[in-house]
Design an enzyme around this catalytic site. Structure first.
Site: not given
Ligand SMILES: Cc1ncc(COP(=O)(O)O)c(C=O)c1O
Length: 385
Positions: A189
């Protein structure tokens, strides 16, 4: 299929930018003897709360945890419906299912590929409790329209702002318009702690989420360490364990301070790509609507197989094998994934077309100018003289 020479990746699709500041803050936390959610996680919460102008924030183990807590705190559960795009990562729909509710997939609009307010409104039923928007690639969805839609129908607005840590639309900051918003600090990210996330927004809902995210215990271990006996607590809900550790927050604090610089560098790379690649046949570069400052988590090309010399798959393959450039796709629409097969109750033509054409180019601050130029030269070469 012909045998391929093994590919050396010269330009990875993503690479984090971590430096001495993160190492020093992490080492300081290791030496401090306080490892779990405490002063560092609290400082990160305060930094996010202040910058977004929201009432409260709770640092957690992932964006998925944040979204799960958002639904639990709002009391969304059995028989409820939550409207969401299908052109997203599975995290949102998965947690909707985890609380016993049903994700209702509505189509995206064909310019920014964000959830379309009209399609979302058409999907509202008497069972709808919330709309979970996702800011695709970092370009905010129509924040004002979704706030208005949620208010008119008495629905909760949740912003999955995993891609949009520093993005604005019409002066509104992505994440800060919903009743609740969530950021991801996952390894790929815009800023990262390896794994991590944060939930923020309305004080009542974040407060409930905080309780649910630390076992349903009525005080934090840091508060108990400072004032009360560590065993002096009460469990007032059947909660989960989702808190962010201070080791994680130690990496997150310097990353958060670097967010504006990282976003500016992403915007610079995006501008170079758009300058050099606009106008190639069958290849669309991302549109930034007036009044928008995108977060540029993704730089998406959309390849129309009827007009381009190569398909999306051929482009990805040749960029990798001929030029050592890795790319990615965002996303396989959730309704096409095995667990969700047959779950789409409405047609999703824009989602399906976009997903078949989208290609994510490398776009991150650790890229050198040379690497950016290499990507441009490769795409132009594949499109011919
Ligand atoms: C749009 C979106 N929402 C949520 C997530 C989930 O994030 P995390 O890996 O921090 O749980 C991602 C992860 O790639 C994502 O692209």
């Amino acid at each position: 299929m012909t045998a391929q020479t093994p590919t050396t990746v010269e330009v990875p699709w993503n690479r984090p930018s971590l430096g001495e500041e993160e190492i020093a803050e992490f080492a300081g936390t290791v030496r401090s003897g306080w490892l779990t959610h405490g002063p560092k996680a609290t400082a990160l919460e305060e930094a996010v709360r202040e910058e977004l102008g929201v009432r409260d924030a709770f640092a957690v183990s992932s964006c998925t945890a944040a979204l799960h807590l958002a639904l639990l705190a709002a009391g969304i559960g059995d028989g409820d419906e939550v409207i969401t795009p299908s052109l997203t990562f599975c995290a949102g729909p998965n947690v909707i299912r985890q609380v016993g509710a049903r994700p209702v997939f509505a189509d995206v609009e064909p310019v920014t590929y964000n959830l379309c307010p009209e399609q979302a409104e058409a999907a509202i039923t008497t069972r709808t409790k919330a709309i979970m928007v996702m800011h695709y690639g970092g370009h905010p969805a129509d924040l004002a329209a979704f706030r208005d839609l949620a208010d008119r129908h008495g629905l909760l607005l949740i912003e999955d702002a995993a891609h949009a840590l520093l993005a604005r639309r019409g002066g509104l900051r992505a994440g800060a318009v919903g009743d609740l918003g969530a950021f991801s600090f996952y390894a790929n990210k815009v800023i990262t702690t390896g794994e991590g996330g944060i939930l923020f927004g309305r004080r009542d809902l974040v407060g409930k989420a905080r309780l649910l995210g630390r076992h349903g215990i009525d005080s934090s271990v840091w508060q108990r360490h400072n004032g009360r006996h560590t065993a002096d607590y009460e469990v007032v809900e059947a909660g989960l364990k989702y808190v962010m550790s201070d080791l994680t927050a130690a990496v997150g604090l310097p990353q958060w301070r670097k967010l504006a610089g990282f976003t500016a560098r992403r915007a610079e790379i995006a501008a170079a790509y758009t300058d050099a690649l606009s106008g190639l046949p069958g290849l669309a570069t991302p549109t930034v609507l007036p009044g928008v400052e995108p977060g540029w988590f993704l730089y998406s090309l959309f390849i129309d197989p009827a007009r381009a010399p190569l398909t999306r798959e051929e482009t990805a393959e040749r960029l990798l094998t001929q030029y050592g450039i890795a790319t990615s796709h965002h996303f396989r629409p959730v309704h096409t994934l095995r667990f969700y097969s047959g779950s789409a109750t409405r047609p999703l033509p824009v989602t399906e077309t976009a997903a078949a054409r989208q290609l994510s180019l490398p776009c991150y601050p650790a890229m050198t100018d040379d690497q950016v130029q290499r990507v441009i030269t490769a795409v132009r070469a594949l499109w011919g003289p």
